[in-house]
Structure formats: C-alpha cells, structure tokens
Design a protein around this motif. Structure first.
Motif, PDB file in Angstrom:
ATOM      1  N   TRP A   1     -38.657 -10.874   3.940  1.00  0.00           N
ATOM      2  CA  TRP A   1     -38.074 -10.980   5.493  1.00  0.00           C
ATOM      3  C   TRP A   1     -36.590 -10.323   5.479  1.00  0.00           C
ATOM      4  O   TRP A   1     -36.036  -9.961   6.413  1.00  0.00           O
ATOM      5  N   ARG A   2     -35.994 -10.049   4.312  1.00  0.00           N
ATOM      6  CA  ARG A   2     -34.335  -9.813   4.417  1.00  0.00           C
ATOM      7  C   ARG A   2     -34.300  -8.313   3.834  1.00  0.00           C
ATOM      8  O   ARG A   2     -33.697  -7.526   4.798  1.00  0.00           O
TER       9      ARG A   2
ATOM     10  N   GLN B   1     -27.548  -8.205  -1.492  1.00  0.00           N
ATOM     11  CA  GLN B   1     -29.007  -8.426  -1.502  1.00  0.00           C
ATOM     12  C   GLN B   1     -29.569  -8.561  -3.095  1.00  0.00           C
ATOM     13  O   GLN B   1     -30.230  -9.706  -3.245  1.00  0.00           O
TER      14      GLN B   1
ATOM     15  N   ASN C   1     -26.363 -19.681   6.167  1.00  0.00           N
ATOM     16  CA  ASN C   1     -25.468 -18.771   6.191  1.00  0.00           C
ATOM     17  C   ASN C   1     -24.326 -19.245   5.450  1.00  0.00           C
ATOM     18  O   ASN C   1     -23.789 -18.340   4.501  1.00  0.00           O
TER      19      ASN C   1
ATOM     20  N   ASP D   1     -30.254 -22.019  10.530  1.00  0.00           N
ATOM     21  CA  ASP D   1     -29.426 -20.804  10.487  1.00  0.00           C
ATOM     22  C   ASP D   1     -27.907 -21.166  10.116  1.00  0.00           C
ATOM     23  O   ASP D   1     -27.649 -20.256   9.347  1.00  0.00           O
TER      24      ASP D   1
ATOM     25  N   GLU E   1     -39.349  -6.396  -3.828  1.00  0.00           N
ATOM     26  CA  GLU E   1     -38.756  -6.099  -2.730  1.00  0.00           C
ATOM     27  C   GLU E   1     -39.128  -4.875  -2.068  1.00  0.00           C
ATOM     28  O   GLU E   1     -39.270  -4.401  -0.998  1.00  0.00           O
TER      29      GLU E   1
ATOM     30  N   VAL F   1     -32.430  -5.003   5.840  1.00  0.00           N
ATOM     31  CA  VAL F   1     -30.979  -4.656   5.117  1.00  0.00           C
ATOM     32  C   VAL F   1     -30.915  -3.123   4.909  1.00  0.00           C
ATOM     33  O   VAL F   1     -30.038  -2.660   5.105  1.00  0.00           O
TER      34      VAL F   1
ATOM     35  N   GLY G   1     -36.440 -14.195   1.027  1.00  0.00           N
ATOM     36  CA  GLY G   1     -35.583 -13.047   1.266  1.00  0.00           C
ATOM     37  C   GLY G   1     -36.141 -11.761   0.989  1.00  0.00           C
ATOM     38  O   GLY G   1     -35.769 -10.590   1.470  1.00  0.00           O
TER      39      GLY G   1
ATOM     40  N   SER H   1     -30.959 -12.185  -4.184  1.00  0.00           N
ATOM     41  CA  SER H   1     -32.732 -12.032  -4.278  1.00  0.00           C
ATOM     42  C   SER H   1     -32.853 -12.649  -5.990  1.00  0.00           C
ATOM     43  O   SER H   1     -33.888 -12.816  -6.294  1.00  0.00           O
TER      44      SER H   1
ATOM     45  N   THR I   1     -35.387  -8.401  10.959  1.00  0.00           N
ATOM     46  CA  THR I   1     -35.088  -9.278   9.694  1.00  0.00           C
ATOM     47  C   THR I   1     -35.232 -10.614   9.907  1.00  0.00           C
ATOM     48  O   THR I   1     -35.237 -11.253  11.118  1.00  0.00           O
ATOM     49  N   GLY I   2     -35.341 -11.396   8.802  1.00  0.00           N
ATOM     50  CA  GLY I   2     -35.192 -12.850   8.918  1.00  0.00           C
ATOM     51  C   GLY I   2     -36.348 -13.719   9.698  1.00  0.00           C
ATOM     52  O   GLY I   2     -37.383 -13.233   9.772  1.00  0.00           O
TER      53      GLY I   2
END
Length: 527
Positions: free
Chosen positions: A38-39, A237, A396, A392, A277, A43, A35, A241, A306-307
């Motif tokens: 890639w997140r 986030q 979630n 996926d 991050e 975000v 995360g 994280s 993202t993701g």
C-alpha cells in the motif's frame, strides 16, 4: 589456530535456522509487508512515476543493501539480539541503541496487529461485499466507529474480536520457536503470498482500463529527479521496506549457523523485496486504472492512492464494481494478511530475543508473559473508536523519527566511534561469496549517515512546523513525541538493569584479523 567461539554469555544454546532457504524466506517474509503493497505504488506515482525507479535503484544499492549487510554482520558475528550484539560490539552505548531498536519494535507491534485485524476482517467481508456501495463510510463508520474525540475507550466489537484472535495466533507461532514457529510460518506463507499476488496481478491486468493505470504509474517525469524530496522519498522507501536498522535483520542473522554465506542471501532478500514492490505497483495501478475507467476520470483524480485509504477504502470500492469482486477482494486481503503476519512475527521476535538474552527468560516465559502484556495494551489502545488516529500518529513517529534516528545512531556509534568497519567488512568477506570492501565501508560510514541524517533533520523540522495529519498539536505532542520519549527513556533504563548472565563472556569468531586465516580453517572452526 582458530578456535570455536565461546558462548557462556548466552542464556541457552542459540536457536538456528535449519538452512539457508529457511533464513531467506524468513527474511523476505519480514521485508515484504504492508508497506510493499500500500505504500510503494503511491510513493512511486507521486515522485516521478517511472523515473522514480532511478533514485529507487540508487537508494537500494547505496543505502538499502549496505545497511542490510551491516545488520547481518553485527548479528552474525556477535551472536545476539540487538541489545546483546551491540553491547558486545560497542559497550553500553551500543546496548542503549539496541534497546532503542527493541522499543521501536514494541510500538510497531502494538499497532501493526490492529491493521492485521482489519485485513482479516475485510478478508471475511469480501465474500459478501459487506461494505456495499460506500466503502469509506463502512470502514470509518460501521466498522471502526471512529470517534470525533482523539482519545476514547469505547471498545468496538468488530475490531476487538479479530484483534484478540491475531494476537493469539502470533503468540502461538512465536511460542513454537524459531524453527517450528517462525521459519515454518514463512516457508508456507511467503510462497503462498507470491502465488496469490501473481494471480491477483494477472486478473488486474485483464480489467478494462488497466493500461491507463500502468501508464499513470510508469510514465516517467524526469524533471522530478531534480527535486531533493524525490530522492529522500526513494531512500525512505528502500530503507523502511527492507526492515533494516531496527533490530529485525540483526536478530535474524544471529540465528544463522557459523558457517553461513551472508552477502549472497542478502542480495536475494533485497532484490526479492524490491521485485515484490514493483509487482505490487503493477497490480495496484492496473486496478486503479479500472476504477478510474469506470468513473470516467483520470487516475490522478482518484483519492486514496496510498496507505490505509488505499487498502481499506479505495480497494473495497473497486472490488464492489468489478466482475468476480468477491474472489478479487478475498485474494487481496488474504495477501495483505499474510504479508502483515510474517512482518509482525519478525517485529515481535526482536522484542522477545532482547528480553530473553537480558533476563535469562525461557521462550515460553517471554512469549506468553511479556507478549501477553503487549497484547492487552494493544487491545486497549487500538480496539477502541479512537484507534485509527492513534495508529496513524504512532506509525509516523516510530518510522520517520524512531527508525531513521536508530540508523544514524547505530552507524555513527559502530563505524565512527567504535571504528568497527574493517572488522565487520572482514567478517562478511571471510564467510561470503560476494566480498565487500572499501566501497561498502564508504557507503555505510559516510553516505548512509549523511543521507539519513538529512532525512531525520528535515522530518523533525516538518513535524514541528506543520501539525501532522491536521491533528491537535497537544495530541501530537503526547502521542507522537511522547512515543519517542518513552522509547528513549525505556532504552536508558533497560541498559542500566544488570544482565542475568555476563554478556561480555564471549569470543568473536573468526578472529578480527582474518587476513591470514584460510577458508579451510574458518570452516573447521565453524563446525
């Protein structure tokens, strides 16, 4: 007189980190995961760019760090896995919440290993840029062989082989123990990850168009700060994280020695995670700036920011166009693999610690017995052509419903029902250089539950009114909501199964009233 704690409730002498550095690196290894890479960049870009750092820092200070300290206090004071420590603190209700956290980690481990297998595969593919000119078609078609049907059991050899390999590696590391396995991995992997990613970032900054990418990420849109969704995104986030409220930091802190500084290392872990991050954001968007420059478009016109799309579709496409792409790709997917492996190990340790405490199993029995069963389930679910859809969906629901729900339940139970805030605050302050007090109590007992409760309600309403990802509603009901239902039912069943050894035969230390206990007495009792 202060006495050393009684540990009759433990199945064996509890494992301990060899020192503070081992704990800090292991905690950072857990927090720094997929995360972060890639997140966070996506975000931040979608929620005000540079202005997003304001709500992000606020969220870190008001929710991330306070709840991280809460996990540390519970795990260290009550010396157990999530179910055991919360049972000793809040009875069967607490134990149920602890098992819910374990079940969250069960589901995460099942799909996280699949992503890790993808990362390893693409690390190998990087050396000959096997995805060619169409990275999207290669990932979805040639590699994953994604089926139009939501549920199939057609195994994909290209995924199956690395998936089996990653489970073998993970179980061998966990089987070696907390010090020889988990700590040793993190002592090697975390510095290697940081150095490798620094090289990647420097290379990205030298690419043509890198400046446009950084401008896209850091140009502030202060108007976005008036939108509640931006603040929710920041809290979300930070919360996810840092690996808080689903058993990881609670379990890791239970392996710390009695005489241990808790809050100081906690600040190192929190700010170390956030620094990585931001570093990831710089590297990712410098690279995206190059990609946009090559195509003659703006960064905002790119897809897959993202993701999974960013990691396995956009980045391979970028690597194919840049000089020295083979090296850059290997570095990126190598970093992704290391970050994923250290996080997977921490998630699995939560599960194994709970099982060992409850049923009195040896580590070998838990790792190779229970862990082996999880490996088989993971292979059946995610080694097939429908694995991407399942991953996926479960991801979630496990994160946005499971983890947030766990945090709300834990804070309310521990701080409102059990009213243990003063006790836990005293524990942190008695042993640590950085003291906590009324401000910390307010943040974890009032602000935290309110913000997280709002996030949980808003997420549930959103998932009910709008089918997630455009997937079939029946499929989402079975796989998404069904996952949460399984977590809850399993938590209830596990709570009512008798313990192998009485978990309540335990004396907390230091005593609840630490006000009159000198630091010398505390240190003497810790020996």
């Amino acid at each position: 007189m202060t006495t050393a704690p009684q540990t009759e409730g433990l199945p064996t002498q509890r494992a301990e980190w060899t020192g503070q550095v081992g704990f800090i690196l292991s905690a950072i290894g857990s927090a720094v995961g997929l995360g972060n890479i890639w997140r966070f960049p996506g975000v931040a870009y979608e929620n005000g760019g540079g202005a997003f750092l304001i709500p992000y820092i606020v969220a870190l200070l008001t929710a991330g760090i306070p709840i991280l300290f809460l996990d540390y206090a519970i795990g260290h004071r009550f010396r157990g896995s999530a179910p055991l420590a919360l049972r000793r603190l809040a009875g069967k209700l607490g134990e149920g919440i602890g098992w819910f956290q374990v079940m969250i980690c069960v589901f995460i481990s099942l799909y996280y290993t699949a992503v890790l297998a993808w990362a390893v595969s693409f690390f190998v593919f990087s050396f000959d840029l096997r995805w060619g000119d169409d990275a999207v078609a290669f990932f979805v078609g040639d590699y994953l062989q994604v089926s139009e049907s939501s549920i199939t059991f057609d195994f994909v050899p290209a995924v199956l082989i690395p998936l089996v390999a990653m489970w073998v590696i993970a179980l061998l590391i966990l089987g070696a123990g907390v010090v020889k396995g988990v700590q040793r991995l993190n002592v090697v992997a975390v510095p290697l990850l940081v150095v490798g990613f620094l090289i990647l970032v420097v290379r990205a900054l030298l690419l043509p168009g890198a400046e446009e990418g950084l401008n896209a990420l850091f140009t502030p849109d202060f108007a976005a700060l008036t939108q509640p969704d931006v603040w929710v995104a920041a809290y979300s986030q930070v919360f996810f994280s840092l690996s808080v409220a689903f058993g990881i930091m609670l379990t890791y802190s239970s392996y710390r020695r009695r005489k241990s500084n808790l809050t100081g290392p906690g600040l190192v872990v929190a700010f170390g995670n956030s620094s990585f991050e931001i570093l990831a954001g710089i590297g990712v968007f410098a690279t995206l700036g190059f990609f946009a420059h090559q195509q003659g478009i703006g960064v905002g016109d790119l897809e897959g920011l993202t993701g999974v799309g960013l990691a396995f579709m956009t980045f391979p496409a970028i690597v194919a166009e840049m000089p020295g792409g083979e090296f850059f790709g290997a570095l990126f997917f190598g970093a992704l693999t290391l970050a994923g492996l250290t996080s997977l190990i921490s998630v699995m340790e939560v599960v194994l610690a709970g099982i060992m405490d409850k049923f009195g199993l040896s580590r070998a029995q838990a790792v190779y017995g229970i862990g082996g069963v999880f490996a088989l389930i993971s292979i059946v679910l995610f080694g097939t052509s429908s694995g991407l859809t399942a991953l996926d969906t479960i991801d979630n629901w496990a994160n946005n419903i499971g983890i947030v729900g766990s945090a709300v339940a834990m804070t309310i139970t521990v701080l409102w029902i059990r009213r243990a805030g003063t006790e836990l605050s005293g524990h942190l302050s008695a042993l640590s250089t950085f003291k906590v007090g009324r401000t910390w109590l307010f943040l974890v007992s009032i602000l935290g539950p309110l913000v997280l409760g709002y996030m949980l309600v808003a997420t549930i309403i959103g998932l009910i009114t709008t089918p997630y990802g455009g997937y079939d509603s029946t499929y989402l009901l079975i796989v998404g909501w069904g996952s949460v239902a399984v977590m809850i039912i399993a938590s209830i069943v596990l709570t009512w199964i008798p313990w192998k050894r009485d978990p309540d035969l335990f004396t907390v230390w230091p005593p609840i009233d630490t006000g009159g206990v000198s630091r010398a007495a505390i240190e003497e009792g810790a020996r």
